[in-house]
Scaffold this motif. Structure first.
Motif, PDB file in Angstrom:
ATOM      1  N   LEU A   8       0.829  -1.203   0.000  1.00 16.63           N
ATOM      2  CA  LEU A   8       0.000   0.000   0.000  1.00 16.63           C
ATOM      3  C   LEU A   8       0.867   1.257   0.000  1.00 16.63           C
ATOM      4  N   GLU A   9       1.900   1.250   0.822  1.00 21.53           N
ATOM      5  CA  GLU A   9       2.811   2.398   0.866  1.00 21.53           C
ATOM      6  C   GLU A   9       3.535   2.574  -0.466  1.00 21.53           C
ATOM      7  N   GLU A  10       3.914   1.455  -1.060  1.00 23.79           N
ATOM      8  CA  GLU A  10       4.609   1.522  -2.351  1.00 23.79           C
ATOM      9  C   GLU A  10       3.684   2.086  -3.426  1.00 23.79           C
ATOM     10  N   LEU A  11       2.441   1.646  -3.455  1.00 21.65           N
ATOM     11  CA  LEU A  11       1.474   2.160  -4.424  1.00 21.65           C
ATOM     12  C   LEU A  11       1.251   3.653  -4.246  1.00 21.65           C
ATOM     13  N   ALA A  12       1.101   4.071  -2.997  1.00 21.02           N
ATOM     14  CA  ALA A  12       0.893   5.493  -2.724  1.00 21.02           C
ATOM     15  C   ALA A  12       2.071   6.314  -3.241  1.00 21.02           C
ATOM     16  N   GLY A  13       3.290   5.796  -3.048  1.00 15.71           N
ATOM     17  CA  GLY A  13       4.478   6.487  -3.533  1.00 15.71           C
ATOM     18  C   GLY A  13       4.500   6.599  -5.046  1.00 15.71           C
ATOM     19  N   ILE A  14       4.077   5.535  -5.732  1.00 15.22           N
ATOM     20  CA  ILE A  14       4.066   5.555  -7.200  1.00 15.22           C
ATOM     21  C   ILE A  14       3.037   6.563  -7.710  1.00 15.22           C
ATOM     22  N   VAL A  15       1.856   6.578  -7.086  1.00 16.42           N
ATOM     23  CA  VAL A  15       0.830   7.548  -7.488  1.00 16.42           C
ATOM     24  C   VAL A  15       1.348   8.974  -7.274  1.00 16.42           C
ATOM     25  N   GLY A  16       2.041   9.192  -6.171  1.00 15.99           N
ATOM     26  CA  GLY A  16       2.623  10.506  -5.917  1.00 15.99           C
ATOM     27  C   GLY A  16       3.636  10.884  -6.988  1.00 15.99           C
ATOM     28  N   TYR A  41      -5.376   6.218 -11.440  1.00  9.01           N
ATOM     29  CA  TYR A  41      -4.471   5.414 -10.612  1.00  9.01           C
ATOM     30  C   TYR A  41      -4.745   5.655  -9.128  1.00  9.01           C
ATOM     31  N   GLU A  42      -5.077   6.882  -8.799  1.00 12.73           N
ATOM     32  CA  GLU A  42      -5.476   7.207  -7.425  1.00 12.73           C
ATOM     33  C   GLU A  42      -6.768   6.473  -7.079  1.00 12.73           C
ATOM     34  N   ASP A  43      -7.700   6.422  -8.036  1.00 10.67           N
ATOM     35  CA  ASP A  43      -8.960   5.728  -7.798  1.00 10.67           C
ATOM     36  C   ASP A  43      -8.743   4.226  -7.591  1.00 10.67           C
ATOM     37  N   ILE A  44      -7.866   3.643  -8.406  1.00  4.87           N
ATOM     38  CA  ILE A  44      -7.562   2.212  -8.243  1.00  4.87           C
ATOM     39  C   ILE A  44      -6.910   1.974  -6.884  1.00  4.87           C
ATOM     40  N   TYR A  45      -5.980   2.847  -6.521  1.00  7.24           N
ATOM     41  CA  TYR A  45      -5.309   2.726  -5.224  1.00  7.24           C
ATOM     42  C   TYR A  45      -6.322   2.769  -4.083  1.00  7.24           C
ATOM     43  N   GLN A  46      -7.264   3.703  -4.141  1.00  8.67           N
ATOM     44  CA  GLN A  46      -8.259   3.841  -3.078  1.00  8.67           C
ATOM     45  C   GLN A  46      -9.175   2.612  -3.021  1.00  8.67           C
ATOM     46  N   VAL A  50       3.421  14.445 -14.054  1.00 10.43           N
ATOM     47  CA  VAL A  50       2.483  15.213 -14.859  1.00 10.43           C
ATOM     48  C   VAL A  50       2.675  16.712 -14.640  1.00 10.43           C
ATOM     49  N   GLN A  51       2.832  17.105 -13.401  1.00  6.43           N
ATOM     50  CA  GLN A  51       2.938  18.533 -13.074  1.00  6.43           C
ATOM     51  C   GLN A  51       4.247  19.150 -13.549  1.00  6.43           C
ATOM     52  N   ASP A  52       5.360  18.458 -13.314  1.00  6.32           N
ATOM     53  CA  ASP A  52       6.674  19.025 -13.586  1.00  6.32           C
ATOM     54  C   ASP A  52       7.339  18.477 -14.841  1.00  6.32           C
ATOM     55  N   GLY A  53       6.718  17.477 -15.449  1.00  9.57           N
ATOM     56  CA  GLY A  53       7.315  16.892 -16.635  1.00  9.57           C
ATOM     57  C   GLY A  53       8.577  16.096 -16.341  1.00  9.57           C
ATOM     58  N   GLU A  54       8.753  15.698 -15.099  1.00 13.63           N
ATOM     59  CA  GLU A  54       9.937  14.935 -14.725  1.00 13.63           C
ATOM     60  C   GLU A  54       9.549  13.488 -14.428  1.00 13.63           C
ATOM     61  N   GLY A  55      10.344  12.567 -14.934  1.00 13.65           N
ATOM     62  CA  GLY A  55      10.076  11.152 -14.695  1.00 13.65           C
ATOM     63  C   GLY A  55       9.514  10.468 -15.926  1.00 13.65           C
ATOM     64  N   ASP A  56       9.372   9.188 -15.859  1.00 17.75           N
ATOM     65  CA  ASP A  56       8.925   8.360 -16.967  1.00 17.75           C
ATOM     66  C   ASP A  56       7.571   7.763 -16.606  1.00 17.75           C
ATOM     67  N   PHE A  57       6.501   8.318 -17.167  1.00 19.52           N
ATOM     68  CA  PHE A  57       5.152   7.907 -16.800  1.00 19.52           C
ATOM     69  C   PHE A  57       4.906   6.433 -17.127  1.00 19.52           C
ATOM     70  N   GLN A  58       5.426   5.974 -18.272  1.00 14.74           N
ATOM     71  CA  GLN A  58       5.195   4.584 -18.663  1.00 14.74           C
ATOM     72  C   GLN A  58       5.860   3.604 -17.693  1.00 14.74           C
ATOM     73  N   SER A  59       7.065   3.935 -17.253  1.00 16.36           N
ATOM     74  CA  SER A  59       7.740   3.064 -16.276  1.00 16.36           C
ATOM     75  C   SER A  59       6.978   3.040 -14.963  1.00 16.36           C
ATOM     76  N   LEU A  60       6.437   4.206 -14.565  1.00 14.45           N
ATOM     77  CA  LEU A  60       5.657   4.265 -13.335  1.00 14.45           C
ATOM     78  C   LEU A  60       4.380   3.437 -13.459  1.00 14.45           C
ATOM     79  N   ASP A  61       3.766   3.474 -14.643  1.00 14.39           N
ATOM     80  CA  ASP A  61       2.578   2.646 -14.873  1.00 14.39           C
ATOM     81  C   ASP A  61       2.920   1.171 -14.685  1.00 14.39           C
ATOM     82  N   PHE A  62       4.051   0.738 -15.256  1.00 16.02           N
ATOM     83  CA  PHE A  62       4.419  -0.668 -15.109  1.00 16.02           C
ATOM     84  C   PHE A  62       4.672  -1.011 -13.644  1.00 16.02           C
ATOM     85  N   GLU A  63       5.377  -0.135 -12.927  1.00 12.66           N
ATOM     86  CA  GLU A  63       5.661  -0.383 -11.514  1.00 12.66           C
ATOM     87  C   GLU A  63       4.382  -0.433 -10.687  1.00 12.66           C
ATOM     88  N   PHE A  64       3.389   0.379 -11.072  1.00 12.98           N
ATOM     89  CA  PHE A  64       2.096   0.371 -10.386  1.00 12.98           C
ATOM     90  C   PHE A  64       1.452  -1.014 -10.491  1.00 12.98           C
TER      91      PHE A  64
END
Length: 238
Positions: free
Chosen positions: A128-136, A201-206, A142-156
Protein backbone atom coordinates in the motif's frame (compact mmCIF):
# COMPACT_ATOMS: atom_id res chain seq x y z
CA UNK A 1 12.63 -17.85 -47.64
CA UNK A 2 16.38 -17.74 -48.13
CA UNK A 3 19.00 -18.73 -45.57
CA UNK A 4 21.83 -16.20 -45.69
CA UNK A 5 25.48 -16.18 -44.67
CA UNK A 6 26.02 -14.59 -41.24
CA UNK A 7 28.57 -12.06 -40.10
CA UNK A 8 31.66 -13.28 -38.27
CA UNK A 9 30.44 -12.14 -34.84
CA UNK A 10 28.08 -13.74 -32.33
CA UNK A 11 27.70 -16.53 -34.84
CA UNK A 12 25.50 -18.84 -32.80
CA UNK A 13 23.20 -15.93 -31.91
CA UNK A 14 22.78 -15.03 -35.56
CA UNK A 15 22.04 -18.63 -36.50
CA UNK A 16 19.53 -18.88 -33.65
CA UNK A 17 17.85 -15.58 -34.58
CA UNK A 18 17.58 -16.40 -38.27
CA UNK A 19 16.06 -19.86 -37.83
CA UNK A 20 13.90 -18.69 -34.90
CA UNK A 21 12.36 -15.98 -37.09
CA UNK A 22 11.68 -18.47 -39.89
CA UNK A 23 9.79 -20.65 -37.38
CA UNK A 24 7.87 -17.85 -35.65
CA UNK A 25 6.90 -16.36 -39.02
CA UNK A 26 5.82 -19.87 -40.04
CA UNK A 27 8.16 -20.06 -43.01
CA UNK A 28 9.24 -23.31 -41.40
CA UNK A 29 6.09 -25.14 -40.36
CA UNK A 30 5.52 -27.84 -37.73
CA UNK A 31 6.93 -31.15 -38.91
CA UNK A 32 9.39 -29.57 -41.36
CA UNK A 33 12.98 -30.74 -41.13
CA UNK A 34 15.73 -28.18 -40.92
CA UNK A 35 18.72 -28.57 -43.21
CA UNK A 36 21.37 -30.85 -41.72
CA UNK A 37 24.19 -29.38 -39.64
CA UNK A 38 26.53 -29.73 -42.60
CA UNK A 39 24.07 -28.02 -44.93
CA UNK A 40 23.55 -25.17 -42.46
CA UNK A 41 27.31 -24.74 -42.18
CA UNK A 42 27.60 -24.48 -45.95
CA UNK A 43 24.61 -22.15 -46.35
CA UNK A 44 25.68 -19.82 -43.55
CA UNK A 45 29.41 -20.18 -44.14
CA UNK A 46 30.23 -20.89 -40.51
CA UNK A 47 31.67 -23.70 -38.39
CA UNK A 48 29.69 -26.63 -37.02
CA UNK A 49 30.13 -25.70 -33.34
CA UNK A 50 28.19 -22.44 -33.86
CA UNK A 51 25.40 -24.31 -35.63
CA UNK A 52 25.21 -26.94 -32.89
CA UNK A 53 25.04 -24.31 -30.16
CA UNK A 54 22.21 -22.51 -31.99
CA UNK A 55 20.28 -25.75 -32.50
CA UNK A 56 20.56 -26.57 -28.80
CA UNK A 57 19.12 -23.14 -27.94
CA UNK A 58 16.29 -23.65 -30.42
CA UNK A 59 15.52 -26.99 -28.78
CA UNK A 60 15.62 -25.41 -25.30
CA UNK A 61 13.14 -22.78 -26.55
CA UNK A 62 10.93 -25.69 -27.71
CA UNK A 63 11.02 -24.51 -31.30
CA UNK A 64 12.62 -27.69 -32.64
CA UNK A 65 13.21 -31.26 -31.53
CA UNK A 66 16.54 -32.90 -32.33
CA UNK A 67 15.75 -36.52 -33.14
CA UNK A 68 18.42 -39.18 -33.39
CA UNK A 69 18.63 -40.39 -36.97
CA UNK A 70 16.17 -37.77 -38.24
CA UNK A 71 17.82 -34.44 -37.56
CA UNK A 72 16.09 -31.27 -36.36
CA UNK A 73 12.30 -31.22 -36.70
CA UNK A 74 10.26 -28.02 -36.30
CA UNK A 75 7.72 -28.06 -33.47
CA UNK A 76 4.41 -26.21 -33.30
CA UNK A 77 5.49 -23.31 -31.08
CA UNK A 78 1.87 -22.42 -30.34
CA UNK A 79 1.51 -25.84 -28.70
CA UNK A 80 4.97 -26.50 -27.27
CA UNK A 81 6.30 -23.00 -26.57
CA UNK A 82 6.21 -21.01 -23.35
CA UNK A 83 5.19 -17.39 -22.75
CA UNK A 84 8.82 -16.26 -22.97
CA UNK A 85 8.65 -16.76 -26.75
CA UNK A 86 6.58 -13.59 -26.98
CA UNK A 87 9.73 -11.52 -26.46
CA UNK A 88 11.21 -13.09 -29.59
CA UNK A 89 8.14 -12.06 -31.59
CA UNK A 90 8.35 -8.41 -30.52
CA UNK A 91 11.87 -7.00 -30.53
CA UNK A 92 13.38 -3.50 -30.87
CA UNK A 93 14.33 -2.72 -34.45
CA UNK A 94 11.90 -5.24 -35.96
CA UNK A 95 8.52 -4.41 -37.56
CA UNK A 96 5.70 -4.77 -35.06
CA UNK A 97 4.12 -8.21 -35.24
CA UNK A 98 0.39 -7.40 -35.29
CA UNK A 99 -0.73 -10.78 -33.94
CA UNK A 100 1.82 -10.71 -31.10
CA UNK A 101 1.00 -7.10 -30.16
CA UNK A 102 -2.74 -7.70 -30.19
CA UNK A 103 -2.24 -10.83 -28.11
CA UNK A 104 -0.11 -8.94 -25.58
CA UNK A 105 -2.74 -6.20 -25.30
CA UNK A 106 -5.48 -8.75 -24.64
CA UNK A 107 -3.39 -10.64 -22.08
CA UNK A 108 -2.42 -7.40 -20.33
CA UNK A 109 -6.09 -6.42 -19.99
CA UNK A 110 -7.18 -9.77 -18.59
CA UNK A 111 -4.21 -10.30 -16.29
CA UNK A 112 -3.96 -6.80 -14.84
CA UNK A 113 -7.70 -6.72 -14.16
CA UNK A 114 -7.49 -9.94 -12.14
CA UNK A 115 -4.29 -8.75 -10.44
CA UNK A 116 -6.04 -5.62 -9.20
CA UNK A 117 -9.01 -7.65 -7.97
CA UNK A 118 -6.79 -10.05 -6.01
CA UNK A 119 -4.64 -7.22 -4.69
CA UNK A 120 -7.69 -5.60 -3.13
CA UNK A 121 -8.31 -8.82 -1.22
CA UNK A 122 -4.73 -9.53 -0.14
CA UNK A 123 -2.70 -6.33 -0.06
CA UNK A 124 -0.60 -5.52 2.99
CA UNK A 125 0.83 -2.27 4.32
CA UNK A 126 4.23 -2.36 2.52
CA UNK A 127 2.60 -2.64 -0.92
CA UNK A 128 0.00 0.00 0.00
CA UNK A 129 2.81 2.40 0.87
CA UNK A 130 4.61 1.52 -2.35
CA UNK A 131 1.47 2.16 -4.42
CA UNK A 132 0.89 5.49 -2.72
CA UNK A 133 4.48 6.49 -3.53
CA UNK A 134 4.07 5.56 -7.20
CA UNK A 135 0.83 7.55 -7.49
CA UNK A 136 2.62 10.51 -5.92
CA UNK A 137 5.45 10.20 -8.46
CA UNK A 138 2.88 10.10 -11.27
CA UNK A 139 1.39 13.39 -10.11
CA UNK A 140 4.84 15.00 -10.01
CA UNK A 141 5.60 13.56 -13.43
CA UNK A 142 2.48 15.21 -14.86
CA UNK A 143 2.94 18.53 -13.07
CA UNK A 144 6.67 19.02 -13.59
CA UNK A 145 7.31 16.89 -16.64
CA UNK A 146 9.94 14.93 -14.73
CA UNK A 147 10.08 11.15 -14.69
CA UNK A 148 8.92 8.36 -16.97
CA UNK A 149 5.15 7.91 -16.80
CA UNK A 150 5.20 4.58 -18.66
CA UNK A 151 7.74 3.06 -16.28
CA UNK A 152 5.66 4.27 -13.34
CA UNK A 153 2.58 2.65 -14.87
CA UNK A 154 4.42 -0.67 -15.11
CA UNK A 155 5.66 -0.38 -11.51
CA UNK A 156 2.10 0.37 -10.39
CA UNK A 157 0.76 -2.85 -11.92
CA UNK A 158 3.80 -4.83 -10.81
CA UNK A 159 3.28 -3.69 -7.22
CA UNK A 160 -0.34 -4.79 -7.46
CA UNK A 161 0.92 -8.15 -8.71
CA UNK A 162 3.18 -8.49 -5.68
CA UNK A 163 0.21 -7.66 -3.48
CA UNK A 164 -1.91 -10.29 -5.25
CA UNK A 165 0.47 -12.98 -3.96
CA UNK A 166 0.18 -14.79 -7.28
CA UNK A 167 3.61 -15.96 -8.44
CA UNK A 168 2.35 -16.91 -11.92
CA UNK A 169 1.24 -13.32 -12.55
CA UNK A 170 4.60 -11.98 -11.39
CA UNK A 171 6.49 -14.31 -13.73
CA UNK A 172 4.22 -13.33 -16.60
CA UNK A 173 4.83 -9.63 -15.96
CA UNK A 174 8.57 -10.32 -15.86
CA UNK A 175 8.34 -11.68 -19.41
CA UNK A 176 6.17 -8.76 -20.53
CA UNK A 177 8.67 -6.29 -19.05
CA UNK A 178 11.45 -7.70 -21.27
CA UNK A 179 9.32 -6.86 -24.30
CA UNK A 180 7.71 -3.66 -23.12
CA UNK A 181 10.32 -1.45 -21.48
CA UNK A 182 12.96 -1.62 -24.27
CA UNK A 183 10.20 -0.60 -26.71
CA UNK A 184 8.33 1.83 -24.47
CA UNK A 185 8.26 4.56 -27.11
CA UNK A 186 6.43 2.26 -29.53
CA UNK A 187 3.67 1.80 -26.93
CA UNK A 188 3.43 5.43 -25.81
CA UNK A 189 0.04 5.96 -27.49
CA UNK A 190 -1.50 3.72 -24.81
CA UNK A 191 -1.05 6.51 -22.28
CA UNK A 192 -2.28 9.59 -24.15
CA UNK A 193 -5.60 9.44 -22.29
CA UNK A 194 -4.05 9.35 -18.80
CA UNK A 195 -0.59 10.90 -19.01
CA UNK A 196 -2.05 14.36 -18.34
CA UNK A 197 -4.35 13.26 -15.52
CA UNK A 198 -3.36 10.17 -13.54
CA UNK A 199 -6.46 10.34 -11.34
CA UNK A 200 -7.57 6.84 -12.31
CA UNK A 201 -4.47 5.41 -10.61
CA UNK A 202 -5.48 7.21 -7.43
CA UNK A 203 -8.96 5.73 -7.80
CA UNK A 204 -7.56 2.21 -8.24
CA UNK A 205 -5.31 2.73 -5.22
CA UNK A 206 -8.26 3.84 -3.08
CA UNK A 207 -10.36 0.86 -4.22
CA UNK A 208 -7.52 -1.54 -3.37
CA UNK A 209 -6.91 0.18 -0.05
CA UNK A 210 -10.61 -0.13 0.77
CA UNK A 211 -10.70 -3.80 -0.16
CA UNK A 212 -13.20 -3.22 -2.98
CA UNK A 213 -12.08 -5.94 -5.39
CA UNK A 214 -14.87 -5.38 -7.92
CA UNK A 215 -14.20 -1.65 -8.22
CA UNK A 216 -10.43 -2.18 -8.40
CA UNK A 217 -10.88 -4.71 -11.21
CA UNK A 218 -13.40 -2.59 -13.12
CA UNK A 219 -11.27 0.56 -12.98
CA UNK A 220 -8.15 -1.31 -14.07
CA UNK A 221 -10.03 -2.97 -16.93
CA UNK A 222 -11.34 0.39 -18.16
CA UNK A 223 -7.88 1.98 -17.91
CA UNK A 224 -6.15 -0.71 -19.94
CA UNK A 225 -8.91 -1.31 -22.47
CA UNK A 226 -9.00 2.39 -23.41
CA UNK A 227 -5.23 2.44 -23.86
CA UNK A 228 -5.38 -0.73 -25.94
CA UNK A 229 -8.15 0.72 -28.11
CA UNK A 230 -6.18 3.88 -28.87
CA UNK A 231 -3.00 1.95 -29.59
CA UNK A 232 -4.61 -0.68 -31.84
CA UNK A 233 -6.54 1.94 -33.83
CA UNK A 234 -3.31 3.80 -34.57
CA UNK A 235 -1.52 0.56 -35.43
CA UNK A 236 -4.29 -0.58 -37.80
CA UNK A 237 -4.13 2.75 -39.67
CA UNK A 238 -0.34 2.59 -40.03
Amino acid sequence: MQIKPVEKQSLSNQVFNQIRDFILNEQYRPGDKLPSERELCDLMQINRSSVREALKRLEQARLIEIRHGEGSVVLDFKYHGGFDLIRHMVEPGKPLNYLAIRSLCEVRSLVCTEIARLAALRIKEPELEELAGIVGQMKICVQDGEGDFQSLDFEFHYTLAKASENVAFLLMLNSIREVYLPMAQAFSAMFTHVAGDPGVYEDIYQAVKGGDSQEAGNLTHQLIEEGNRIFMELHEKA
